[in-house]
Write a protein that holds these residues in place. Structure first.
Motif, PDB file in Angstrom:
ATOM      1  N   UNK A 152      49.876  50.382  66.919  1.00 36.46           N
ATOM      2  CA  UNK A 152      49.625  49.899  65.602  1.00 36.46           C
ATOM      3  C   UNK A 152      48.724  50.847  64.818  1.00 36.46           C
ATOM      4  N   UNK A 153      48.566  52.038  65.289  1.00 34.66           N
ATOM      5  CA  UNK A 153      47.728  53.005  64.591  1.00 34.66           C
ATOM      6  C   UNK A 153      48.297  53.384  63.238  1.00 34.66           C
ATOM      7  N   UNK A 154      49.611  53.196  63.046  1.00 33.30           N
ATOM      8  CA  UNK A 154      50.226  53.584  61.790  1.00 33.30           C
ATOM      9  C   UNK A 154      50.172  52.478  60.734  1.00 33.30           C
ATOM     10  N   UNK A 155      49.615  51.319  61.085  1.00 31.92           N
ATOM     11  CA  UNK A 155      49.489  50.218  60.135  1.00 31.92           C
ATOM     12  C   UNK A 155      48.240  50.417  59.292  1.00 31.92           C
ATOM     13  N   UNK A 156      48.422  50.395  57.995  1.00 32.73           N
ATOM     14  CA  UNK A 156      47.284  50.575  57.096  1.00 32.73           C
ATOM     15  C   UNK A 156      46.625  49.230  56.825  1.00 32.73           C
ATOM     16  N   UNK A 157      45.316  49.218  56.813  1.00 29.97           N
ATOM     17  CA  UNK A 157      44.583  48.003  56.498  1.00 29.97           C
ATOM     18  C   UNK A 157      44.578  47.810  54.991  1.00 29.97           C
ATOM     19  N   UNK A 158      44.739  46.551  54.565  1.00 29.96           N
ATOM     20  CA  UNK A 158      44.704  46.311  53.126  1.00 29.96           C
ATOM     21  C   UNK A 158      43.307  46.555  52.572  1.00 29.96           C
ATOM     22  N   UNK A 159      43.255  47.079  51.370  1.00 27.70           N
ATOM     23  CA  UNK A 159      41.968  47.322  50.731  1.00 27.70           C
ATOM     24  C   UNK A 159      41.699  46.308  49.630  1.00 27.70           C
ATOM     25  N   UNK A 160      42.752  45.626  49.166  1.00 20.37           N
ATOM     26  CA  UNK A 160      42.575  44.578  48.168  1.00 20.37           C
ATOM     27  C   UNK A 160      43.782  43.662  48.184  1.00 20.37           C
ATOM     28  N   UNK A 161      43.607  42.478  47.625  1.00 28.64           N
ATOM     29  CA  UNK A 161      44.676  41.496  47.543  1.00 28.64           C
ATOM     30  C   UNK A 161      45.531  41.768  46.319  1.00 28.64           C
ATOM     31  N   UNK A 162      46.793  41.362  46.390  1.00 29.88           N
ATOM     32  CA  UNK A 162      47.653  41.506  45.219  1.00 29.88           C
ATOM     33  C   UNK A 162      47.438  40.367  44.229  1.00 29.88           C
ATOM     34  N   UNK A 180      43.656  35.299  42.641  1.00 30.90           N
ATOM     35  CA  UNK A 180      43.275  33.943  43.028  1.00 30.90           C
ATOM     36  C   UNK A 180      42.903  33.913  44.505  1.00 30.90           C
ATOM     37  N   UNK A 181      41.615  33.703  44.810  1.00 27.86           N
ATOM     38  CA  UNK A 181      41.195  33.673  46.219  1.00 27.86           C
ATOM     39  C   UNK A 181      41.938  32.622  47.038  1.00 27.86           C
ATOM     40  N   UNK A 182      42.295  31.480  46.436  1.00 31.18           N
ATOM     41  CA  UNK A 182      42.999  30.444  47.199  1.00 31.18           C
ATOM     42  C   UNK A 182      44.332  30.956  47.713  1.00 31.18           C
ATOM     43  N   UNK A 183      45.043  31.729  46.890  1.00 33.89           N
ATOM     44  CA  UNK A 183      46.312  32.307  47.344  1.00 33.89           C
ATOM     45  C   UNK A 183      46.070  33.262  48.512  1.00 33.89           C
ATOM     46  N   UNK A 184      45.013  34.019  48.419  1.00 31.89           N
ATOM     47  CA  UNK A 184      44.679  34.929  49.518  1.00 31.89           C
ATOM     48  C   UNK A 184      44.359  34.173  50.793  1.00 31.89           C
TER      49      UNK A 184
END
Length: 67
Positions: free
Chosen positions: A1-11, A14-18
């Motif tokens: 899983x080294x090629x999986x990028x960590x998210x830096x922000x939500x799309x 709305x925090x509830x959706x996140x």
């Protein structure tokens, strides 16, 4: 899983959706883990081998999945 990028922000702004997405991903991950542990036990994998694959302690995996 080294090629999986960590998210830096939500799309979503709305925090509830996140949080809903986080909860859904946790539920999916738990179900996938249940399925794989069941398959491994059917193939006579030891609790230690399963724990090693999941990178957790034997005690943790046994406690979570033993029935």
């Amino acid at each position: 899983m080294d090629d999986v990028k960590e998210p830096t922000e939500s799309t979503s702004l709305d925090p509830q959706q996140g949080f809903d997405a986080v909860r859904a991903l946790r539920q999916l991950a738990d179900r996938l883990e249940d399925i794989q542990v069941e398959k491994a036990r059917e193939q006579e994998w030891s609790w230690q081998a399963i724990a090693d694959a999941l990178e957790v302690s034997r005690q943790a995996v046994h406690q979570k999945h033993s029935r």
